[in-house]
Design a protein around this motif. Structure first.
Motif, PDB file in Angstrom:
ATOM      1  N   VAL A 195      50.119  42.456  51.664  1.00  0.00           N
ATOM      2  CA  VAL A 195      49.494  43.632  50.567  1.00  0.00           C
ATOM      3  C   VAL A 195      48.061  43.161  51.008  1.00  0.00           C
ATOM      4  O   VAL A 195      47.445  41.864  50.549  1.00  0.00           O
ATOM      5  CB  VAL A 195      50.003  42.781  49.391  1.00  0.00           C
ATOM      6  CG1 VAL A 195      48.718  43.507  48.537  1.00  0.00           C
ATOM      7  CG2 VAL A 195      51.450  43.440  49.419  1.00  0.00           C
ATOM      8  N   ASN A 196      46.571  43.653  52.156  1.00  0.00           N
ATOM      9  CA  ASN A 196      45.517  43.529  51.969  1.00  0.00           C
ATOM     10  C   ASN A 196      44.447  43.668  51.769  1.00  0.00           C
ATOM     11  O   ASN A 196      43.683  43.971  53.104  1.00  0.00           O
ATOM     12  CB  ASN A 196      45.522  41.994  53.222  1.00  0.00           C
ATOM     13  CG  ASN A 196      46.432  43.269  54.455  1.00  0.00           C
ATOM     14  OD1 ASN A 196      46.126  44.533  54.435  1.00  0.00           O
ATOM     15  ND2 ASN A 196      46.571  42.317  55.923  1.00  0.00           N
ATOM     16  N   LYS A 197      44.905  45.635  50.946  1.00  0.00           N
ATOM     17  CA  LYS A 197      43.864  46.286  51.904  1.00  0.00           C
ATOM     18  C   LYS A 197      43.141  45.973  49.875  1.00  0.00           C
ATOM     19  O   LYS A 197      42.206  46.825  50.423  1.00  0.00           O
ATOM     20  CB  LYS A 197      45.034  47.517  51.272  1.00  0.00           C
ATOM     21  CG  LYS A 197      46.121  47.319  52.317  1.00  0.00           C
ATOM     22  CD  LYS A 197      45.539  47.800  54.314  1.00  0.00           C
ATOM     23  CE  LYS A 197      45.533  47.728  55.024  1.00  0.00           C
ATOM     24  NZ  LYS A 197      45.117  48.356  56.278  1.00  0.00           N
ATOM     25  N   GLY A 198      43.267  45.001  49.244  1.00  0.00           N
ATOM     26  CA  GLY A 198      42.223  45.385  48.078  1.00  0.00           C
ATOM     27  C   GLY A 198      42.410  45.621  47.207  1.00  0.00           C
ATOM     28  O   GLY A 198      44.133  45.220  47.203  1.00  0.00           O
TER      29      GLY A 198
ATOM     30  N   PRO B  29      52.516  54.800  38.728  1.00  0.00           N
ATOM     31  CA  PRO B  29      53.176  54.272  39.816  1.00  0.00           C
ATOM     32  C   PRO B  29      52.826  52.974  40.369  1.00  0.00           C
ATOM     33  O   PRO B  29      52.359  53.261  41.315  1.00  0.00           O
ATOM     34  CB  PRO B  29      53.105  55.921  40.531  1.00  0.00           C
ATOM     35  CG  PRO B  29      52.069  56.385  40.654  1.00  0.00           C
ATOM     36  CD  PRO B  29      51.635  55.903  39.026  1.00  0.00           C
ATOM     37  N   LEU B  30      53.156  52.192  39.981  1.00  0.00           N
ATOM     38  CA  LEU B  30      52.671  50.395  40.435  1.00  0.00           C
ATOM     39  C   LEU B  30      53.258  50.056  42.075  1.00  0.00           C
ATOM     40  O   LEU B  30      52.635  50.307  42.899  1.00  0.00           O
ATOM     41  CB  LEU B  30      52.885  49.386  39.289  1.00  0.00           C
ATOM     42  CG  LEU B  30      52.519  49.672  38.340  1.00  0.00           C
ATOM     43  CD1 LEU B  30      52.655  47.831  37.736  1.00  0.00           C
ATOM     44  CD2 LEU B  30      50.835  50.101  38.647  1.00  0.00           C
ATOM     45  N   PRO B  31      53.960  51.191  42.030  1.00  0.00           N
ATOM     46  CA  PRO B  31      55.178  51.026  43.216  1.00  0.00           C
ATOM     47  C   PRO B  31      54.439  51.510  44.460  1.00  0.00           C
ATOM     48  O   PRO B  31      54.527  50.761  45.505  1.00  0.00           O
ATOM     49  CB  PRO B  31      56.921  51.002  43.302  1.00  0.00           C
ATOM     50  CG  PRO B  31      57.053  50.923  41.264  1.00  0.00           C
ATOM     51  CD  PRO B  31      55.653  50.813  40.921  1.00  0.00           C
TER      52      PRO B  31
ATOM     53  N   PHE C 136      47.869  47.926  48.500  1.00  0.00           N
ATOM     54  CA  PHE C 136      47.344  47.554  47.288  1.00  0.00           C
ATOM     55  C   PHE C 136      47.653  46.940  46.603  1.00  0.00           C
ATOM     56  O   PHE C 136      48.946  46.684  46.022  1.00  0.00           O
ATOM     57  CB  PHE C 136      46.833  48.299  47.193  1.00  0.00           C
ATOM     58  CG  PHE C 136      45.416  49.581  48.008  1.00  0.00           C
ATOM     59  CD1 PHE C 136      44.182  48.738  47.921  1.00  0.00           C
ATOM     60  CD2 PHE C 136      46.001  50.776  48.067  1.00  0.00           C
ATOM     61  CE1 PHE C 136      43.320  50.377  48.962  1.00  0.00           C
ATOM     62  CE2 PHE C 136      45.438  51.307  49.162  1.00  0.00           C
ATOM     63  CZ  PHE C 136      43.887  51.182  49.427  1.00  0.00           C
ATOM     64  N   GLU C 137      47.001  45.412  45.501  1.00  0.00           N
ATOM     65  CA  GLU C 137      46.916  44.661  44.650  1.00  0.00           C
ATOM     66  C   GLU C 137      47.042  46.076  43.275  1.00  0.00           C
ATOM     67  O   GLU C 137      45.714  47.188  43.494  1.00  0.00           O
ATOM     68  CB  GLU C 137      46.855  44.012  44.294  1.00  0.00           C
ATOM     69  CG  GLU C 137      46.756  43.039  45.599  1.00  0.00           C
ATOM     70  CD  GLU C 137      47.610  41.305  45.095  1.00  0.00           C
ATOM     71  OE1 GLU C 137      47.440  41.034  44.230  1.00  0.00           O
ATOM     72  OE2 GLU C 137      47.191  40.514  46.291  1.00  0.00           O
ATOM     73  N   SER C 138      47.775  45.814  42.567  1.00  0.00           N
ATOM     74  CA  SER C 138      47.178  46.669  41.458  1.00  0.00           C
ATOM     75  C   SER C 138      46.439  45.856  40.053  1.00  0.00           C
ATOM     76  O   SER C 138      46.589  44.684  40.000  1.00  0.00           O
ATOM     77  CB  SER C 138      48.334  47.900  40.634  1.00  0.00           C
ATOM     78  OG  SER C 138      49.707  47.126  40.883  1.00  0.00           O
TER      79      SER C 138
ATOM     80  N   SER D 298      50.778  40.409  42.196  1.00  0.00           N
ATOM     81  CA  SER D 298      51.387  41.184  42.861  1.00  0.00           C
ATOM     82  C   SER D 298      52.719  41.129  42.572  1.00  0.00           C
ATOM     83  O   SER D 298      53.442  40.208  41.640  1.00  0.00           O
ATOM     84  CB  SER D 298      50.972  40.390  44.423  1.00  0.00           C
ATOM     85  OG  SER D 298      52.020  39.251  44.249  1.00  0.00           O
ATOM     86  N   PRO D 299      53.870  42.067  42.424  1.00  0.00           N
ATOM     87  CA  PRO D 299      55.428  41.723  41.993  1.00  0.00           C
ATOM     88  C   PRO D 299      55.754  40.453  42.523  1.00  0.00           C
ATOM     89  O   PRO D 299      56.488  39.846  41.965  1.00  0.00           O
ATOM     90  CB  PRO D 299      55.751  42.191  42.840  1.00  0.00           C
ATOM     91  CG  PRO D 299      55.100  43.129  43.415  1.00  0.00           C
ATOM     92  CD  PRO D 299      53.499  42.923  43.301  1.00  0.00           C
TER      93      PRO D 299
END
Ligand code: SF4
Ligand code: SF4
Lengths: 350, 408
Positions: free
Chosen positions: A3-6, A16-18, A25-27, A180-181
């Motif tokens: 998870v490093n795309k922004g 749909p967070l997943p 991405f992080e949300s 992040s989850p």
């Protein structure tokens, strides 16, 4: 899963967070409870829901993190107008509007599945990694873990064993909606491990809380200081954001679409087979939670709720469950003005 | 009350027409009265619907169908809407909602809405409208079918909506026992296409310089005509409008406004009686020559493949989708009709149109067309402050008068 795309922003609990996570991405939920100058009125009418106006205020004031893009769900007229206004204000930001069916039929689940696929392709173009079934299943698993920890946390709060009570639960919802989850799992586990407060004095009156946007933890402190004990909630900024999805076999996007449309609905989603069922659902939720009364909190000008509240009122009246409706603008100030009414309501139920 | 109202209206107009006093507007009102009478007949198969339902398809099945907002507009026209809105308010329905829906809800509570056989909700144009259909289905204990109108006409979206419409036919057949007859459907599609073609001509004629259209001529026209689509009577009405406009152009009869200022009306008109349009015409030579919803935004429907055509039509309604699409449409109208200025009534409680008024204003400003945003409840006459609105309109017209003409 890297998870490093922004970071990708969102504003609706149906997002749909997943999927966002599976693209790397992080949300980040743009909540309306950040103080910033009131400017949205330049683009949006005064009679638009304060939730969307405050979210737009944040964008116009630059009080949002650096986002790779923003995902909007077409949940109601106001949300669609937020998409339009955001586009006018943040001209160089990636944004997408994903259609969201109002009823959950086989056809609409299939349609929503295709919308999820469109979202996947779109966020891949925003620099995300290609989403495959394995990464999506892994991501759903992480969010399901978050959902189950929240279920445990709500249970703990219901038993009055949560340090900080329902305000702490709301704090956790808010934190999780911008984390992040993995981070959410870590801090939720830590909260669950904390030893309960020893409660002194008279126990609060058990109350079921439903409505839309109420992210201020202090609002929950206010309810409790008025003598209420929130035993269960059904809010867009509360339990609705984190509900488990069964990834199942076969088409994972289809299962995800079914899971999202099948979760306990807010007022903007309903069952065509059981029209007007929100009232009964609220009453059943209150009874199940062992509540003695129901407090509804809705943002002013919210059409989905405005139209359904008479039905909710009627169902609760039929069941003999006391009901207090509060309307506000998602700020603590507006909810604070209701203190006397909340106190009187709780007193009446003692 | 409504039954008597529509019966009297029909009788009055019929008498005038048979006395040789026919006109395009009379033929239109006659058909409105007939629809109202059928809705309240107690014998017809009735469906209450959302605004973007395919009425020609339902008409082909012999179902008398109508969008619920029609009742709100009728109650406003007859000047009795206040008590119906109050009835809704008593249930705890917020006065922040659209008064079309508050008045319809009040009519249902008071037993003034005929019980339908079924209901068709549409997700377009507004969240409030769909919610009211859900409430009515609950109140009447009748089945509801929801048409999800997607945001754009991509192939997948058209297919999805066309399939929903096919399902809707099966749903209506199951409830009413009425089948969709191929011959009736073909006839309905042909009539729809013919009507749309003539309506196009009418709108083109309205765009003539100077315009033959007086402000009231095309009030509510496009949206109400959708209810008559599929029937022969829609063709008769459309022909009467077209012929009247042609006649006026040939005779050089441009009414009181003489076409000095050409106005575009955004969204729906004010439904109750008021003096603003007359004032605009008589004091400023200004006519509302085009309304946002008076446009044929869809292609002729292929009788061999009608469901896709119906779907495309519902998707094409300018209220649907993002505001960019709506602004493009408004700009197109402003250019085609050489509009001097636009008026947006900003119906209180409408998140759909009013919500984006700032964006629409900016969009039209880009092509030099100023917009006057008013604050009106288009249905609830109790809140109407004519004096204030008059002052705003006067200032707007004076501003237009001092500007260089926009279109050479
Ligand atoms: S609070 Fe209501 S009006 Fe506002 S975004 Fe949510 S559902 Fe829409
Ligand atoms: S005025 Fe707006 S809210 Fe009311 S029926 Fe029309 S689109 Fe819907």
């Amino acid at each position: 899963m890297s998870v490093n795309k922004g970071v990708i922003g969102f504003a609706c609990a149906y997002t749909p967070l997943p999927l966002i996570r599976a693209a790397g991405f992080e949300s980040y939920r743009v909540l309306p409870n950040v103080d910033c100058p009131d400017q949205a009125g330049r683009l949006l009418h005064d009679n638009l829901c304060p939730h969307v106006k405050r979210v737009l205020d944040r964008a116009m004031s630059g009080m949002i993190p650096d986002l790779k893009g923003m995902v909007f769900m077409n949940s109601c007229d106001s949300m669609r107008r937020l998409y339009d206004a955001w586009k006018a204000v943040k001209t160089d930001m990636n944004i997408v509007l994903i259609d969201l069916p109002s009823v959950s039929t086989n056809a609409s689940i299939g349609f929503f599945r295709d919308e999820l696929e469109r979202l996947s392709r779109t966020i891949e173009q925003w620099g995300g990694t290609a989403i495959d079934d394995a990464s999506l299943a892994g991501s759903i698993g992480l969010y399901n873990r978050v959902a189950s920890l929240f279920t445990a946390l709500r249970e703990k709060s219901r038993r009055s064993e949560l340090k900080g009570d329902s305000a702490a639960l709301q704090e956790a919802y808010n934190r999780a909606s911008i984390a992040s989850p993995e981070e959410a799992i870590a801090f939720l586990e830590a909260i669950l491990d904390e030893v309960a407060d020893t409660k002194k004095g008279e126990p609060g009156v058990p109350v079921y809380l439903f409505g839309n946007v109420l992210p201020e933890p202090e609002a929950f402190t206010l309810f409790e200081s008025c003598g209420a004990h929130i035993v269960s909630d059904d809010l867009c900024t509360g339990s609705r954001l984190f509900t488990a999805i069964e990834p199942g076999g076969g088409d994972i996007l289809l299962n995800m679409a079914r899971g999202i449309l099948g979760r306990p609905p807010c007022a903007r989603t309903f069952s065509a087979e059981r029209p007007g069922s929100l009232g009964g659902d609220v009453a059943a939720g209150a009874v199940k939670a062992g509540a003695r009364g129901v407090i509804g909190y809705t943002a002013k000008f919210c059409d989905p709720y405005i139209a359904r509240l008479p039905g909710v009122r009627e169902s609760l009246r039929r069941e003999g469950i006391p009901f207090l409706l509060l309307e506000g603008d998602c700020t603590l100030r507006s909810i604070g003005q209701h203190r006397t009414r909340i106190e009187a309501f709780v007193e009446m139920m003692r | 009350m409504m039954k008597e109202y529509f019966t009297d209206l029909e009788a009055g107009i019929q008498k005038a027409i048979s006395g040789g006093n026919s006109s395009h507007r009379k033929l239109y009102t006659l058909e409105l009265a007939r629809l109202g009478k059928k809705l309240y007949s107690g014998t017809d198969s009735i469906a209450w619907c959302g605004i973007t339902a395919p009425f020609d398809l339902l008409n082909a099945m012999g179902v008398t169908s109508c969008f619920v907002e029609f009742i709100g507009a009728m109650l406003a026209t007859t000047g009795v809407v206040g008590s119906f809105i109050e009835e809704t308010d008593h249930t705890g329905y917020s006065s922040d909602a659209c008064s079309y829906h508050r008045s319809v809800s009040g009519a249902a509570i008071k037993g003034m809405m005929p019980v339908p056989e079924f209901l068709i909700g549409t997700t377009n144009p507004c969240s409030g409208g769909l919610a009211v259909l859900e409430n009515l289905a609950h109140r009447f204990g009748r089945e509801l079918f929801v048409l999800h109108i997607p945001q754009d006409d991509s192939a997948g979206n058209v297919r999805f909506l066309a399939n929903q419409m096919r399902e809707m036919v099966a749903f209506a057949s199951r409830i009413t026992g009425r089948k969709l007859d191929d011959v009736a459907l073909r006839k309905s599609v042909e009539n729809s296409n013919r009507t749309s073609e003539i309506m196009k001509e009418i709108f083109e004629l309205a765009g003539h310089m100077p315009s033959p259209a007086a402000s009231r001529d095309l009030s509510n026209f496009g949206i109400v005509m959708s209810l008559f689509l599929g029937g022969e009577q829609a063709i008769t009405i459309a022909e009467a409008y077209r012929d009247e406009f042609r006649k006026r152009i040939d005779a050089g009869d441009y009414g009181k406004s003489e076409g000095k200022f050409r106005l575009l009306w955004i969204q729906n008109r004010i439904q109750f009686r008021h003096g603003l349009e007359k004032m605009l015409e008589e004091e400023y030579g200004a006519s509302i020559i085009i309304d946002e919803l008076n446009d044929i935004t869809w292609d002729p429907i292929d009788p061999e493949n009608p469901f896709e055509g119906f779907a495309r039509r519902s998707i094409s309604i300018p209220f649907n989708g993002t505001i960019e699409k709506r602004i493009e449409h408004l700009k197109k109208l402003a250019r085609e009709y050489r509009i001097d200025g636009a008026v947006n009534p900003c119906n209180w409680g409408c998140r759909q149109g009013t919500g984006a008024r700032g964006l629409m204003e900016n969009g039209l400003k880009e092509i030099g067309v100023p917009v006057l945003n008013l604050e009106v409840d288009c249905v609830d006459s109790r809140k109407f402050t004519e004096g204030q609105l008059r002052t705003r309109l006067e200032a707007f017209m004076e501003m237009l008068d001092t500007r260089e003409p926009l279109w050479k």
